[in-house]
Design a protein around this motif. Structure first.
Motif, mmCIF file in Angstrom:
data_model
loop_
_atom_site.group_PDB
_atom_site.id
_atom_site.type_symbol
_atom_site.label_atom_id
_atom_site.label_comp_id
_atom_site.label_asym_id
_atom_site.label_seq_id
_atom_site.Cartn_x
_atom_site.Cartn_y
_atom_site.Cartn_z
ATOM 1 N N ASP A 400 19.234 -3.335 -19.461
ATOM 2 C CA ASP A 400 18.979 -1.895 -19.597
ATOM 3 C C ASP A 400 19.844 -1.282 -20.696
ATOM 4 O O ASP A 400 19.410 -0.364 -21.407
ATOM 5 N N LEU A 403 18.307 -1.882 -24.079
ATOM 6 C CA LEU A 403 17.075 -1.122 -24.353
ATOM 7 C C LEU A 403 17.287 0.385 -24.326
ATOM 8 O O LEU A 403 16.350 1.137 -24.631
ATOM 9 N N GLN A 406 16.261 2.374 -27.454
ATOM 10 C CA GLN A 406 14.956 2.106 -28.025
ATOM 11 C C GLN A 406 13.909 3.086 -27.489
ATOM 12 O O GLN A 406 13.995 3.537 -26.343
ATOM 13 N N ILE A 407 12.948 3.394 -28.323
ATOM 14 C CA ILE A 407 11.897 4.364 -27.974
ATOM 15 C C ILE A 407 10.540 3.689 -28.105
ATOM 16 O O ILE A 407 10.204 3.140 -29.158
ATOM 17 N N GLU A 408 9.790 3.719 -27.040
ATOM 18 C CA GLU A 408 8.450 3.128 -27.070
ATOM 19 C C GLU A 408 7.475 4.083 -27.775
ATOM 20 O O GLU A 408 7.494 5.296 -27.528
ATOM 21 N N ILE A 409 6.628 3.536 -28.641
ATOM 22 C CA ILE A 409 5.629 4.368 -29.336
ATOM 23 C C ILE A 409 4.225 3.824 -29.094
ATOM 24 O O ILE A 409 4.046 2.696 -28.639
#
Length: 409
Positions: A400, A403, A406-409
């Motif tokens: 965790d 991550l 980090q940004i999910e797109i």
């Protein structure tokens, strides 16, 4: 911290195997009593003058280590706004912190000055900006490059002519012109020669250069000789003779102060010297591979946790904590990173079996602060042992943590 090669290892009465059981492996462990001893050594060596220790915290920025330093009267040297903020979180007042940048954006310098830290000016452009911005309303030091090559490795020499650090002493006339033009309040001269300097002579040489330059600055309060004292890596390794160095520097400093007309304060900025010996990295052997060319000991760590051997070729003494009395064998000790990842080559150790606990000594400096998440590996936990108690001062990372930004797109 000293761990002798006997059948039983302990730090302040605590068995390292118990530390593994309690906190897991790999694990960074620091002995607070060793840090206190190193501070006392430096204070004793320079007891005859007005001396201040400014811990170069890039060596180890754990909040608990910084708080320990503060509690025993050591102030702070930082090199970034992040270290500045960590220092203040550890309880330091901004005026106890020196900011020593290296070619940083001027906005970082403004952040430090506005917070109340004192800045070491490391370039003519920065000196001009400082004068244009603050005039004589804010004090500063100037970092002089004395053009002296000394240290254990070219990568950690910082005062030779080709080094990026500081303003060459050959540009003294330009420095004085800028200072006069903007009426800059110069309260100190600073230099840092490098790391792992064993002999007194380089320190004396740069001190003389700084003392000579200081005669051109009438309002000084501080001479800062940096750090770089050598620590012991190999058993029986020669180190800086602090008492001898203290006597020689003290004699010259007193003479300079007499000629200057008043007593100044002498600063040192040790980093590795204060924390290196206090720390060790505990790992476990995973695979012992017998190869026609080499015997390999693979461990559950790598250059992501301790990069110094691969970066500098540095030596870290290794102990087999589990089988200290075993038959001596020669190994390459290697990490688990998918890269050439060698801690030690042709190292004689008591016979190692899978699962054995090994300790890398002198790992208190530039271990976790230079670590990474390469190969998506997590950083280890850190433990401080002080007054006979082991306390977790950084938890082990999880996926965790890797991550989190980090940004999910």
């Amino acid at each position: 911290m000293q761990l002798s090669e006997q059948n039983t290892y302990n730090i302040q009465g605590i068995d390292p195997h118990q530390l593994i059981e309690d906190f897991g492996s790999p694990l960074y462990v620091y002995d607070g009593s060793t840090i206190k001893r190193k501070v006392s050594e430096l204070q004793h060596a320079f007891a005859g003058i007005n001396m201040k220790i400014k811990y170069a915290c890039k060596a180890n920025t754990n909040l608990s280590i910084l708080r320990l330093m503060r509690e025993i009267g050591v102030e702070l040297d930082v090199v970034s706004p992040g270290e500045l903020e960590i220092g203040m979180l550890a309880g330091y007042a901004a005026n106890q912190i020196t900011f020593t940048p290296s070619g940083v954006p001027f906005e970082e310098v403004k952040t430090a000055v506005d917070a109340g830290a004192i800045v070491n000016i490391d370039s003519i452009p920065l000196l001009k900006w400082f004068g244009q911005t603050y005039g004589n309303t804010k004090p500063c030091l100037i970092r002089i490059k004395p053009n002296v090559a000394a240290g254990g490795n070219i990568k950690i020499m910082t005062a030779h002519a080709d080094s990026k650090f500081g303003i060459s002493v050959l540009l003294l006339d330009q420095i004085l012109d800028v200072v006069k033009k903007y009426d800059i309040k110069i309260v100190g001269l600073h230099q840092h020669t490098g790391s792992d300097i064993k002999d007194a002579e380089p320190f004396l040489q740069v001190a003389d250069i700084l003392f000579e330059a200081a005669k051109h600055f009438p309002d000084l309060e501080i001479i800062d000789l940096g750090g770089g004292f050598k620590v012991s890596y190999l058993p029986g390794d020669a180190i800086t003779d602090m008492d001898l160095l203290g006597r020689k520097i003290t004699e010259r400093f007193k003479k300079f102060c007499s000629e200057y007309g008043r007593e100044l304060q002498l600063w040192f900025e040790p980093g590795k010297f204060l924390v290196s010996e206090s720390g060790f990295l505990i790992v476990n052997a995973t695979v012992v591979k017998e190869d026609p060319a080499r015997n390999f000991v693979h461990v559950n760590s790598g250059l992501n946790h301790l990069i110094r051997p691969m970066m500098y070729g540095s030596y870290h003494h290794i102990l087999n904590l589990t089988n200290p009395g075993g038959e001596p064998k020669v190994y390459n000790v290697v990490g688990y990173i998918c890269e050439t990842d060698t801690f030690a080559t042709d190292r004689t150790l008591p016979e190692v079996s899978p699962g054995d606990a090994l300790a890398f000594l002198n790992a208190g400096a530039y271990g976790l602060t230079m670590s990474s998440n390469y190969n998506a590996r997590m950083r280890p936990a850190e433990v401080l042992i002080d007054n006979g108690a082991a306390k977790l001062i950084r938890r082990r990372e999880t996926i965790d943590d890797l991550l989190l930004t980090q940004i999910e797109i």
